[in-house]
Design a protein around this motif. Structure first.
Motif: not given
Length: 411
Positions: A308-312, A329-336, A368-372, A406-410
């Motif tokens: 959950i990357l903080q982009v304030y 992009k790298l992270a998205m290929s392995k995890i949400p 894959f979404g957001f957290s506030f 769901l958990k991605l295929n790493k």
């Protein structure tokens, strides 16, 4: 100003604010309607904290908050379970190390009942995913029992620790005043922090745990006696470089922190293989340069399950650049990967149109979404719009229910 007075000052500021947010239930308003049949895949999370917030200290506050979030089709909460040297659950380990098994005022308000157990029960009733958040990571006030009883656990810079703020009021509101730093290279610190995490994983029905940008070491630190001796042992007696930005010195400390993170990941998975290890850092560049937190390698080494990357950022172009970097992009290929979006603070509210814009950008980027950050400012009276207008806006953005990815295929 004493630390006790500071805390009660902040609670006083927040008390009326939270009460105003929790008087009227959303479900009582006939203007709200939602499509409960359609379902999408998206993380919709919120951080729940006691910093600049009275939410935890009103007996009905957390119940009303969780009910509101569920009504508005959120699906995840990240409630704080550790900050400023205190746990927000009943911790035998914290009792042994600090003399207190949970945050004192929380104990008083909730009559010594286990607050985390209450939060979990409420969240489960609403089918919310619950991932407890170790908010302050390795920071603790110098006046805390933890720092006073274990001074050898602290790391320092070459000039020692300075904790004087240029803006005391703002720091008090944001809860970041006067912090010391536990040494993530010290084995006793590692045992303590890892032990707290494992207590939560073992003893509570949670879906995982989350650590954040404070899990690391400020780059100017590492000049404490323990770290200096460890460096000398591994470098033929040489002292650490006086330049804290020396590349080898940075890499050596960062690798030690990565090894600590690996030990946490392994221990958590040994207890609950399905438990998510969530991380909410700053950008890779900032995290590594200033806090020696090399989360890109953590992802490559399969140490975390969710980012959950903080982009304030208030500037649109800056926001887009940050979430479009190759490391994402790298992270998205392995995890949400989801994006942490600021909804404002007591001093700096964010208008709803800016929040809408950033949600749209995240969706367009196929993240894959957001957290506030954080609950109070989602639809509080500090905002330019009324609470009703803001809740209505969130329900329009979240007009269907959502399941977490769901958990991605790493690879």
């Amino acid at each position: 100003m004493s630390s006790v007075f500071r805390r009660f000052f902040v609670y006083f500021l927040c008390w009326g604010f939270v009460v105003s947010l929790t008087i009227f239930p959303i479900s009582a308003n006939p203007g709200y309607a939602q499509n409960s049949m359609a379902v999408t895949t998206e993380i919709r999370g919120v951080w729940l904290t006691n910093v600049a917030s009275g939410l935890f200290y009103i007996p009905w506050g957390i119940e009303r908050a969780i009910n509101q979030l569920a009504t508005l089709n959120f699906n995840t909460i990240y409630p704080v379970v550790w900050n400023r040297g205190y746990t927000f659950y009943k911790s035998p380990l914290a009792k042994k190390i600090t003399g207190l098994d949970s945050e004192p005022l929380l104990d008083l308000i909730h009559r010594k009942n286990d607050f985390l157990a209450k939060v979990i029960k409420l969240a489960r009733h609403q089918n919310l995913t619950i991932i407890p958040w170790f908010e302050y990571g390795l920071m603790t006030p110098p006046s805390s029992s933890l720092a006073r009883l274990h001074p050898g656990w602290l790391t320092i810079g070459q000039q020692g620790v300075k904790s004087i703020s240029d803006n005391l009021l703002e720091d008090m509101i944001n809860g970041v005043y006067n912090q010391a730093w536990l040494n993530p290279l010290h084995p006793q610190v590692q045992n303590f922090i890892r032990g707290l995490i494992l207590e939560v994983v073992k003893n509570y029905n949670v879906d995982g745990i989350q650590i954040d940008d404070h899990f690391g070491m400020p780059v100017q630190f590492g000049y404490d006696p323990f770290t200096v001796k460890l460096y000398q042992k591994e470098h033929q007696g040489k002292n650490p470089p006086t330049n804290p930005l020396d590349k080898e010195w940075m890499r050596w400390r960062a690798n030690k922190i990565t090894a600590f993170m690996a030990s946490i990941s392994k221990a958590v998975k040994a207890i609950k293989p399905y438990a998510k290890i969530s991380l909410s850092p700053n950008s890779q560049y900032f995290a590594y340069k200033y806090y020696l937190q090399d989360w890109e390698n953590w992802i490559k080494e399969d140490l975390i399950d969710e980012l959950i990357l903080q982009v304030y950022r208030s500037d649109k172009n800056s926001f887009v650049r940050e979430i479009s970097k190759p490391v994402i992009k790298l992270a998205m290929s392995k995890i949400p990967v989801a994006i942490g979006i600021s909804t404002g603070t007591l001093l700096k509210p964010v208008d709803i149109d800016k929040i809408k814009e950033q949600i749209e950008i995240v969706r367009n980027q196929k993240l894959f979404g957001f957290s506030f950050f954080y609950w109070e400012s989602l639809w509080g009276y500090i905002a330019p719009e009324s609470p009703y207008q803001r809740r209505r806006a969130f329900l329009e953005m979240f007009n269907t229910q959502a399941v977490r990815p769901l958990k991605l295929n790493k690879g």
